[in-house]
Design a protein around this motif. Structure first.
Motif, PDB file in Angstrom:
ATOM      1  N   VAL A   1       0.835  -1.202   0.000  1.00 51.33           N
ATOM      2  CA  VAL A   1       0.000   0.000   0.000  1.00 51.33           C
ATOM      3  C   VAL A   1       0.873   1.257   0.000  1.00 51.33           C
ATOM      4  O   VAL A   1       0.570   2.235  -0.687  1.00 51.33           O
ATOM      5  CB  VAL A   1      -0.959  -0.009   1.214  1.00 51.33           C
ATOM      6  CG1 VAL A   1      -1.748   1.285   1.272  1.00 51.33           C
ATOM      7  CG2 VAL A   1      -1.909  -1.183   1.129  1.00 51.33           C
TER       8      VAL A   1
ATOM      9  N   VAL B   1       3.819   1.667  -1.341  1.00 50.98           N
ATOM     10  CA  VAL B   1       4.309   1.895  -2.702  1.00 50.98           C
ATOM     11  C   VAL B   1       3.181   2.425  -3.585  1.00 50.98           C
ATOM     12  O   VAL B   1       3.337   3.401  -4.320  1.00 50.98           O
ATOM     13  CB  VAL B   1       4.900   0.598  -3.290  1.00 50.98           C
ATOM     14  CG1 VAL B   1       5.204   0.767  -4.770  1.00 50.98           C
ATOM     15  CG2 VAL B   1       6.155   0.214  -2.528  1.00 50.98           C
ATOM     16  N   LEU B   2       2.004   1.788  -3.458  1.00 51.55           N
ATOM     17  CA  LEU B   2       0.841   2.203  -4.249  1.00 51.55           C
ATOM     18  C   LEU B   2       0.545   3.694  -4.040  1.00 51.55           C
ATOM     19  O   LEU B   2       0.281   4.436  -4.979  1.00 51.55           O
ATOM     20  CB  LEU B   2      -0.374   1.372  -3.824  1.00 51.55           C
ATOM     21  CG  LEU B   2      -1.635   1.501  -4.667  1.00 51.55           C
ATOM     22  CD1 LEU B   2      -1.505   0.685  -5.947  1.00 51.55           C
ATOM     23  CD2 LEU B   2      -2.865   1.044  -3.893  1.00 51.55           C
ATOM     24  N   PHE B   3       0.628   4.130  -2.782  1.00 54.47           N
ATOM     25  CA  PHE B   3       0.347   5.537  -2.461  1.00 54.47           C
ATOM     26  C   PHE B   3       1.479   6.449  -2.937  1.00 54.47           C
ATOM     27  O   PHE B   3       1.231   7.511  -3.498  1.00 54.47           O
ATOM     28  CB  PHE B   3       0.162   5.714  -0.950  1.00 54.47           C
ATOM     29  CG  PHE B   3      -1.188   5.290  -0.444  1.00 54.47           C
ATOM     30  CD1 PHE B   3      -2.017   4.496  -1.223  1.00 54.47           C
ATOM     31  CD2 PHE B   3      -1.634   5.690   0.797  1.00 54.47           C
ATOM     32  CE1 PHE B   3      -3.262   4.102  -0.769  1.00 54.47           C
ATOM     33  CE2 PHE B   3      -2.881   5.303   1.262  1.00 54.47           C
ATOM     34  CZ  PHE B   3      -3.689   4.503   0.488  1.00 54.47           C
TER      35      PHE B   3
ATOM     36  N   ILE C   1       3.673   6.249  -5.298  1.00 52.51           N
ATOM     37  CA  ILE C   1       3.778   6.470  -6.744  1.00 52.51           C
ATOM     38  C   ILE C   1       2.951   7.686  -7.165  1.00 52.51           C
ATOM     39  O   ILE C   1       3.363   8.477  -8.005  1.00 52.51           O
ATOM     40  CB  ILE C   1       3.323   5.202  -7.509  1.00 52.51           C
ATOM     41  CG1 ILE C   1       4.389   4.108  -7.369  1.00 52.51           C
ATOM     42  CG2 ILE C   1       3.091   5.508  -8.985  1.00 52.51           C
ATOM     43  CD1 ILE C   1       3.977   2.781  -7.942  1.00 52.51           C
ATOM     44  N   THR C   2       1.801   7.859  -6.517  1.00 52.05           N
ATOM     45  CA  THR C   2       0.917   8.948  -6.939  1.00 52.05           C
ATOM     46  C   THR C   2       1.478  10.321  -6.606  1.00 52.05           C
ATOM     47  O   THR C   2       0.977  11.327  -7.079  1.00 52.05           O
ATOM     48  CB  THR C   2      -0.470   8.824  -6.295  1.00 52.05           C
ATOM     49  OG1 THR C   2      -0.342   9.000  -4.881  1.00 52.05           O
ATOM     50  CG2 THR C   2      -1.074   7.478  -6.580  1.00 52.05           C
TER      51      THR C   2
ATOM     52  N   PHE D   1       4.478  11.174  -7.455  1.00 49.84           N
ATOM     53  CA  PHE D   1       5.373  11.536  -8.552  1.00 49.84           C
ATOM     54  C   PHE D   1       4.682  11.531  -9.915  1.00 49.84           C
ATOM     55  O   PHE D   1       5.115  12.204 -10.827  1.00 49.84           O
ATOM     56  CB  PHE D   1       6.585  10.600  -8.581  1.00 49.84           C
ATOM     57  CG  PHE D   1       7.466  10.747  -7.381  1.00 49.84           C
ATOM     58  CD1 PHE D   1       8.385  11.788  -7.318  1.00 49.84           C
ATOM     59  CD2 PHE D   1       7.357   9.888  -6.305  1.00 49.84           C
ATOM     60  CE1 PHE D   1       9.185  11.952  -6.208  1.00 49.84           C
ATOM     61  CE2 PHE D   1       8.157  10.049  -5.188  1.00 49.84           C
ATOM     62  CZ  PHE D   1       9.071  11.081  -5.145  1.00 49.84           C
ATOM     63  N   PHE D   2       3.634  10.727 -10.034  1.00 52.77           N
ATOM     64  CA  PHE D   2       2.925  10.664 -11.315  1.00 52.77           C
ATOM     65  C   PHE D   2       1.472  11.051 -11.112  1.00 52.77           C
ATOM     66  O   PHE D   2       0.869  10.702 -10.103  1.00 52.77           O
ATOM     67  CB  PHE D   2       2.976   9.249 -11.890  1.00 52.77           C
ATOM     68  CG  PHE D   2       4.351   8.757 -12.163  1.00 52.77           C
ATOM     69  CD1 PHE D   2       4.994   9.072 -13.339  1.00 52.77           C
ATOM     70  CD2 PHE D   2       5.015   7.982 -11.221  1.00 52.77           C
ATOM     71  CE1 PHE D   2       6.267   8.621 -13.591  1.00 52.77           C
ATOM     72  CE2 PHE D   2       6.296   7.525 -11.462  1.00 52.77           C
ATOM     73  CZ  PHE D   2       6.927   7.846 -12.646  1.00 52.77           C
ATOM     74  N   SER D   3       0.931  11.747 -12.092  1.00 56.40           N
ATOM     75  CA  SER D   3      -0.504  11.993 -12.053  1.00 56.40           C
ATOM     76  C   SER D   3      -1.022  12.022 -13.478  1.00 56.40           C
ATOM     77  O   SER D   3      -0.258  12.188 -14.437  1.00 56.40           O
ATOM     78  CB  SER D   3      -0.810  13.308 -11.347  1.00 56.40           C
ATOM     79  OG  SER D   3      -0.593  14.371 -12.225  1.00 56.40           O
ATOM     80  N   GLY D   4      -2.316  11.846 -13.593  1.00 57.57           N
ATOM     81  CA  GLY D   4      -2.908  11.782 -14.925  1.00 57.57           C
ATOM     82  C   GLY D   4      -2.941  13.119 -15.623  1.00 57.57           C
ATOM     83  O   GLY D   4      -2.991  13.188 -16.838  1.00 57.57           O
TER      84      GLY D   4
ATOM     85  N   MET E   1      -8.131  13.057   0.042  1.00 61.25           N
ATOM     86  CA  MET E   1      -6.985  12.636   0.859  1.00 61.25           C
ATOM     87  C   MET E   1      -5.704  13.059   0.158  1.00 61.25           C
ATOM     88  O   MET E   1      -5.597  12.961  -1.057  1.00 61.25           O
ATOM     89  CB  MET E   1      -7.025  11.107   0.974  1.00 61.25           C
ATOM     90  CG  MET E   1      -6.049  10.493   1.925  1.00 61.25           C
ATOM     91  SD  MET E   1      -6.232   8.696   1.877  1.00 61.25           S
ATOM     92  CE  MET E   1      -5.072   8.273   0.592  1.00 61.25           C
TER      93      MET E   1
ATOM     94  N   VAL F   1      -1.709  12.226  -0.045  1.00 59.84           N
ATOM     95  CA  VAL F   1      -0.793  11.159   0.358  1.00 59.84           C
ATOM     96  C   VAL F   1       0.295  11.680   1.293  1.00 59.84           C
ATOM     97  O   VAL F   1       0.658  11.043   2.281  1.00 59.84           O
ATOM     98  CB  VAL F   1      -0.173  10.486  -0.884  1.00 59.84           C
ATOM     99  CG1 VAL F   1       0.930   9.532  -0.491  1.00 59.84           C
ATOM    100  CG2 VAL F   1      -1.245   9.758  -1.665  1.00 59.84           C
TER     101      VAL F   1
END
Lengths: 311, 319
Positions: A128, A130-132, A134-135, A137-140, A167, A169
């Motif tokens: 979790v 790592v999952l959080f 990553i967001t 540094f990257f976004s849509g 929320m 991160v």
């Protein structure tokens, strides 16, 4: 320990003072330091005082450029008009709603994420995290996010203002670190031996003990909600949903809400009045922050420190 | 104390490892999973969802056909962006504006923090800190409102002073060459006190004994700043610098957009405002997503380069 440090510090101060008065270069240096600090103080204060002084001046004095740092022909007509404007009232109400609702959702979500991540024995912890992370540094990006909100049917609803940023991160990580280093794991072990479940433990033990960090988080989130205009600009269409910041933008930057009087004389008067209105709008728009500032400042600094040192 | 905790934790771990399978641990921790479910779902939908949505940059997207139903067109929109006459101008505006704000926005808080650290007058120090921190709480909209009013040619403070000194009024927001300076220095005005906080924290962590012994050795104040204060905040500076270089292409969209007018558009149009106008004003979803993606990729490359350089030069890096 603390006493020792204090003694050392007081010795320090004395030695510094002695040193300071003996050397000419140090004297010049202190002069430079004071010049920097005084200019920082003055440069920050002048615009604020100017806006404040203008908001209490007469429209004619402002238009003639006679206002500097003190009100000229003191009056409160700008404020009287603002409190009669329904758009500002509605905007204020909407902003209070979005800030309140948004912050409650933020705190619940942040705690729900931060507590399990603070438990070192939690099985999904690293996944979790790592999952959080990553967001961060990257976004849509703007357009895909807009398309998502649109396909969820949130355009032009209250939800668009509180759900897409439910929320942050970074705040979860700070809260997790705080819980980890301030609430000992033994407490959980004891509680669980007594048959206390995780939900009960969070509500009864973690939340009361994490109150300082929850206060910091609530402030960070609330200020963010109150000050943002971008999401409203992207996702809201109907005027009755507009938050205060959009109303302020229309008045301050797009020069709206003036009407178009026919005769020239009244037109000039209105134009002058619109100048005055902007100054009082700026003050009213930042009033909640000005009132809260002395109280929240130290919590904010604490929040930055925790983020900086632990993050 | 520490080892005691580790000891119990380790024994607990070995006990669980011996007696229970991962499946049983999962069942026993169901409440933790239940808690984190909502945040994970949120992240999957609202952070990973748009990442999946980036595919519209490679498709000829229309709302009617949806993301999956639209046709693949490859790099057409990237090529279109790179060959538009705006491209060079947009890239230059973005890079110049963010480099300028990076440098100014970086140096000023450090100077303020070092100066605050030197003053012995606690009351004065607190006052300066409190006043300079305040503008951080002003919203972008109000901030731009203040800029417009302060520089206004109809009764703005600066023009009032110019008139008082016998000069001609200047329409600051209408002069393209002024725009960047106004943007950057108003940003410094707003962020200086906030930026200084973190350095003040780092400076207060300097061991008093080092300072004491330096005084005994007869080190002057300027030397102390150079040899003790600056090295002690250097790790913080490096990390923050890397992070802001990774954000170089993300110029604060909100403020730029509000400060734009027809007279200054030549210097004030940056990639993010272009994406907004093309995508959400003109509804060219695929094209603007492609432009946004180009922006993010450049950004990420810059972050990696900055991190690599920092690791070579100093000891601190992000990873």
């Amino acid at each position: 320990m603390a006493v020792n440090e204090n003694i050392i510090r007081s010795i320090n101060v004395k030695r510094r003072t002695v040193n300071y008065y003996t050397s000419i270069s140090d004297k010049l240096y202190m002069l430079l330091v004071n010049i920097i600090l005084w200019s920082a103080l003055i440069v920050v204060l002048i615009p604020i005082i100017f806006i404040l002084a203008s908001s209490f001046s007469s429209a004619e004095a402002i238009a003639a450029g006679r206002v500097f740092l003190w009100p000229v022909e003191f009056n409160t007509r700008g404020y009287q008009l603002i409190f009669k404007t329904s758009a500002i009232k509605f905007g204020f109400r909407n902003s209070v709603l979005y800030t309140g609702l948004g912050t409650i959702i933020n705190i619940i979500m942040t705690m729900l994420a931060a507590y399990p991540l603070s438990r070192k024995d939690f099985q999904g912890r690293s996944f979790v995290t790592v999952l959080f992370s990553i967001t961060m540094f990257f976004s849509g990006g703007m357009i895909p996010t807009y398309l998502l909100i649109r396909s969820l049917g949130m355009i032009d609803t209250v939800w668009a203002m509180v759900i897409p940023n439910a929320m942050a991160v970074w705040n979860v990580i700070i809260t997790r670190t705080y819980i980890q280093s301030n609430i000992p794991h033994e407490l959980y072990e004891c509680a669980s031996l007594e048959g206390c479940g995780d939900f009960y433990y969070v509500i009864r033990i973690v939340v009361p003990l994490a109150k300082p960090i929850i206060a910091v988080m609530a402030l960070l989130y609330a200020v963010g909600h109150w000050n943002s205009y971008f999401n409203a600009m992207l996702y809201l269409r109907s005027e009755k949903l507009f938050p205060l910041q959009i109303i302020l933008r229309d008045i301050l930057i797009y020069n709206m809400g003036l009407g178009s009087p026919q005769d020239v004389e009244r037109q000039m008067e209105r134009l002058y009045f619109s100048y005055l209105l902007k100054y009082s709008t700026i003050i009213v728009g930042s009033l909640p922050m000005m009132i809260l500032y002395p109280f929240v400042q130290k919590y904010f600094i604490r929040g930055i420190m925790i983020g900086a040192l632990k993050g | 104390m520490e080892s005691g905790i580790n000891y119990t934790q380790n024994t607990l771990k070995t006990i669980t490892r011996k007696k229970t399978s991962p499946w049983l641990v999962f069942l026993r921790q169901w409440q933790l999973y239940a808690m984190i479910l909502l945040p994970v779902v949120y992240i999957l939908i609202f952070a990973y969802g748009p990442m999946f949505g980036i595919v519209v940059a490679f498709k000829d997207f229309s709302i009617r056909r949806g993301i999956l139903g639209s046709e693949w067109i490859g790099f057409k929109y990237f090529e279109q962006f790179l060959s538009t006459p705006h491209f060079y101008n947009l890239l230059r505006n973005t890079v110049v504006l963010s480099l300028y704000s990076l440098v100014a926005g970086f140096i000023m808080p450090i100077i303020l923090a070092l100066a605050l650290n030197e003053t012995k007058n606690i009351l004065f120090k607190k006052t300066v800190q409190m006043v300079t921190f305040f503008p951080y709480f002003i919203s972008t909209v109000v901030m731009v409102g203040i800029i417009l009013q302060f520089l206004n040619s109809n009764g703005g403070f600066v023009n009032n002073v110019i008139k008082l000194l016998g000069g001609e009024t200047i329409n600051f927001m209408g002069i393209p060459s002024m725009w960047r300076h106004i943007y950057v220095w108003s940003g410094v005005w707003q962020g200086m006190g906030y930026g200084a906080v973190i350095y003040i924290a780092a400076l207060s962590g300097v061991d008093p004994e080092i300072i004491e012994s330096s005084i005994i050795d007869g080190v002057s104040r300027p030397q102390r700043v150079w040899y003790i204060d600056i090295p002690s905040i250097l790790p913080t500076v490096t990390i923050l610098l890397i992070l802001s270089i990774g954000n170089i292409m993300n110029v604060g969209f909100e403020k730029v957009y509000l400060m734009q007018n027809n007279l200054n558009l030549d210097v004030s149009e940056v990639i993010s405002t272009y994406v907004y106008k093309r995508g959400l004003v003109n509804y060219q979803y695929s094209y603007s997503t492609a432009v946004g993606l180009f922006n993010s990729v450049v950004n990420f490359i810059l972050l990696i380069i900055a991190n690599a350089v920092a690791r070579r030069v100093g000891e601190s890096s992000l990873w």
